[in-house]
Every structure is written in C-alpha cells, then in structure tokens.
Design a protein around this motif. Structure first.
Motif, mmCIF file in Angstrom:
data_model
loop_
_atom_site.group_PDB
_atom_site.id
_atom_site.type_symbol
_atom_site.label_atom_id
_atom_site.label_comp_id
_atom_site.label_asym_id
_atom_site.label_seq_id
_atom_site.Cartn_x
_atom_site.Cartn_y
_atom_site.Cartn_z
ATOM 1 N N GLN A 99 -17.926 -46.100 13.441
ATOM 2 C CA GLN A 99 -17.166 -44.994 12.873
ATOM 3 C C GLN A 99 -15.809 -45.487 12.369
ATOM 4 O OE1 GLN A 99 -16.681 -41.588 15.433
ATOM 5 N NE2 GLN A 99 -15.456 -40.482 13.953
ATOM 6 N N LEU A 138 -16.332 -47.509 9.199
ATOM 7 C CA LEU A 138 -16.538 -46.635 8.050
ATOM 8 C C LEU A 138 -15.207 -46.049 7.589
ATOM 9 C CD1 LEU A 138 -18.288 -45.036 6.056
ATOM 10 C CD2 LEU A 138 -18.559 -43.306 7.842
ATOM 11 N N ALA A 139 -14.393 -45.598 8.531
ATOM 12 C CA ALA A 139 -13.092 -45.030 8.176
ATOM 13 C C ALA A 139 -12.232 -46.050 7.442
ATOM 14 C CB ALA A 139 -12.383 -44.532 9.436
ATOM 15 N N PHE A 171 -12.022 -46.301 3.676
ATOM 16 C CA PHE A 171 -11.190 -45.349 2.941
ATOM 17 C C PHE A 171 -9.704 -45.652 3.075
ATOM 18 C CE2 PHE A 171 -15.113 -43.118 3.966
ATOM 19 C CZ PHE A 171 -15.468 -42.624 2.719
ATOM 20 N N PRO A 190 -7.062 -46.444 9.278
ATOM 21 C CA PRO A 190 -7.137 -45.262 10.142
ATOM 22 C C PRO A 190 -5.825 -45.024 10.887
ATOM 23 C CG PRO A 190 -9.068 -46.639 10.432
ATOM 24 C CD PRO A 190 -8.081 -47.435 9.624
ATOM 25 N N VAL A 207 -8.769 -38.786 4.814
ATOM 26 C CA VAL A 207 -10.191 -38.547 5.061
ATOM 27 C C VAL A 207 -10.393 -38.321 6.557
ATOM 28 C CG1 VAL A 207 -12.481 -39.612 4.982
ATOM 29 C CG2 VAL A 207 -10.878 -40.044 3.139
ATOM 30 N N SER A 208 -11.313 -37.459 6.900
ATOM 31 C CA SER A 208 -11.757 -37.316 8.287
ATOM 32 C C SER A 208 -13.239 -37.669 8.324
ATOM 33 C CB SER A 208 -11.574 -35.882 8.794
ATOM 34 O OG SER A 208 -10.213 -35.577 8.917
ATOM 35 N N VAL A 209 -13.640 -38.429 9.320
ATOM 36 C CA VAL A 209 -15.041 -38.819 9.488
ATOM 37 C C VAL A 209 -15.555 -38.106 10.724
ATOM 38 C CG1 VAL A 209 -16.633 -40.730 9.856
ATOM 39 C CG2 VAL A 209 -14.593 -41.075 8.441
ATOM 40 N N VAL A 215 -18.573 -37.295 13.309
ATOM 41 C CA VAL A 215 -19.837 -37.800 13.854
ATOM 42 C C VAL A 215 -20.299 -36.835 14.932
ATOM 43 C CG1 VAL A 215 -20.959 -39.677 15.110
ATOM 44 C CG2 VAL A 215 -19.253 -40.203 13.367
#
Length: 188
Positions: free
Chosen positions: A5, A8-9, A12, A15, A58-60, A62
C-alpha cells in the motif's frame, strides 16, 4: 500488504503521516487503520484531512474485511460538480477561501455514535484542539490539468472567510447539496 500500500502511494508522491491526531499503523505511519467496530467510521461527507496546511493529493483505500452489510464508502466528483455549477456561481466562488478545522468527535460519526470510551474521546478532543485551523481556497486548481474543483466539505469546513454566518452557511449548504447529488457520487 501494508508495504504494498505504501509502495502504491509512493507512485503518486511522497506519503505523509496518516493523521496528525490518530497514530498510524505501527511501522507504517502513512496508514490509518479504520475499524468501524472501534469507532473508525465517518458519518459525514469529507475530504481526508483538509484541516492540514497541505492535504494529501491522493488517498489509497484498502479493504481488509468486508462486513455482510453496510461498510460502504461513497465518493463525490467535485470537479464535475464545479463544472456543472451555473456560471454565475462559479464566478462567485472562484475567489473565496474557507476555514477548515478538525472536528474532534464528529470525525468518526456523530459523538453519540462513537465506540470511543470517555477517556479516549477526551484525549482525541484535547489533541484535536492543538491542530490550528487552516484556510484553503473554496475552488482548487489541479496543478497538472488546470481543472477546478470544489474544495469544501461538511466534515471539516467551518465557514467561508469574509462572509457573514448566514451567507457562509447558506452558500456552503448550497454547494454541499449540489456536490452530493447522485450523478456526482459513487458508492462502493
């Protein structure tokens, strides 16, 4: 996995810590664990942590466990909502700014709907009081595309700067009613 996670962040950008008041996952400060049974739910429309000077781009999200019912999440397309405002309203809101402030208990649902015990609720409230309010434009411009979007939310936006309480409340209520129309939202 938490590492995936965060990876992935990173695609962008860098984090940020998940939250200024609620600790992130041990070893992964960028991840905020939300458990509805433990108070990790939000009954109000909001954009994540707009009460910070630099909210995340962005917010990820899950999902680790799906309940048999409920547990859904909704999103609003505030870019299309802005585009579909009447031109006179777009002109009216383009130069305005609004104050965003952390809502200590209502963040996870109405205070009477929280799973927090009294001590945890008091600690959360005290910690939230130390987060100063910030001012953001009512309409933000995407740094790459130049597209505009409405950047207010009933979870954290307290008022529009320079307007009377009646004007501010009325304008925000209008924008929220417009933004959260079914054609601008998605439920998953």
């Amino acid at each position: 996995s938490p590492a995936e996670q965060v990876s992935l962040a990173r695609a962008f950008g860098e984090p940020t810590p998940a939250h200024p008041v609620v600790p992130g996952r041990p070893g992964y400060p960028e991840i905020l664990d939300l458990d509805g049974a433990a108070g990790g739910r939000n009954a109000r429309w909001h954009t994540d942590v707009t009460f910070m000077p630099t909210p995340p781009a962005v917010s990820v999200l899950v999902n680790d466990e799906t309940p048999e019912y409920g547990g859904d999440t909704c999103w609003a397309d505030t870019r299309t909502a802005y585009d579909r405002l009447h031109e006179s309203l777009r002109v009216a809101v383009d130069g305005l700014e609004a104050v965003h402030r952390i809502s200590p208990l209502a963040y996870w649902g109405e205070p009477f709907d929280t799973a927090l015990d009294r001590d945890d609720a008091q600690r959360l409230y005290d910690d939230a009081q130390r987060v100063p309010p910030v001012i953001h434009p009512v309409v933000r411009v995407h740094p790459t595309t130049g597209r505009r979007n409405l950047f207010v939310n009933p979870g954290f936006t307290t008022h529009v700067v320079g307007l009377s309480r009646i004007e501010s409340d009325g304008l925000l209520a209008l924008l929220y009613a417009h933004m959260f129309q079914p054609e601008f939202t998605m439920r998953h």
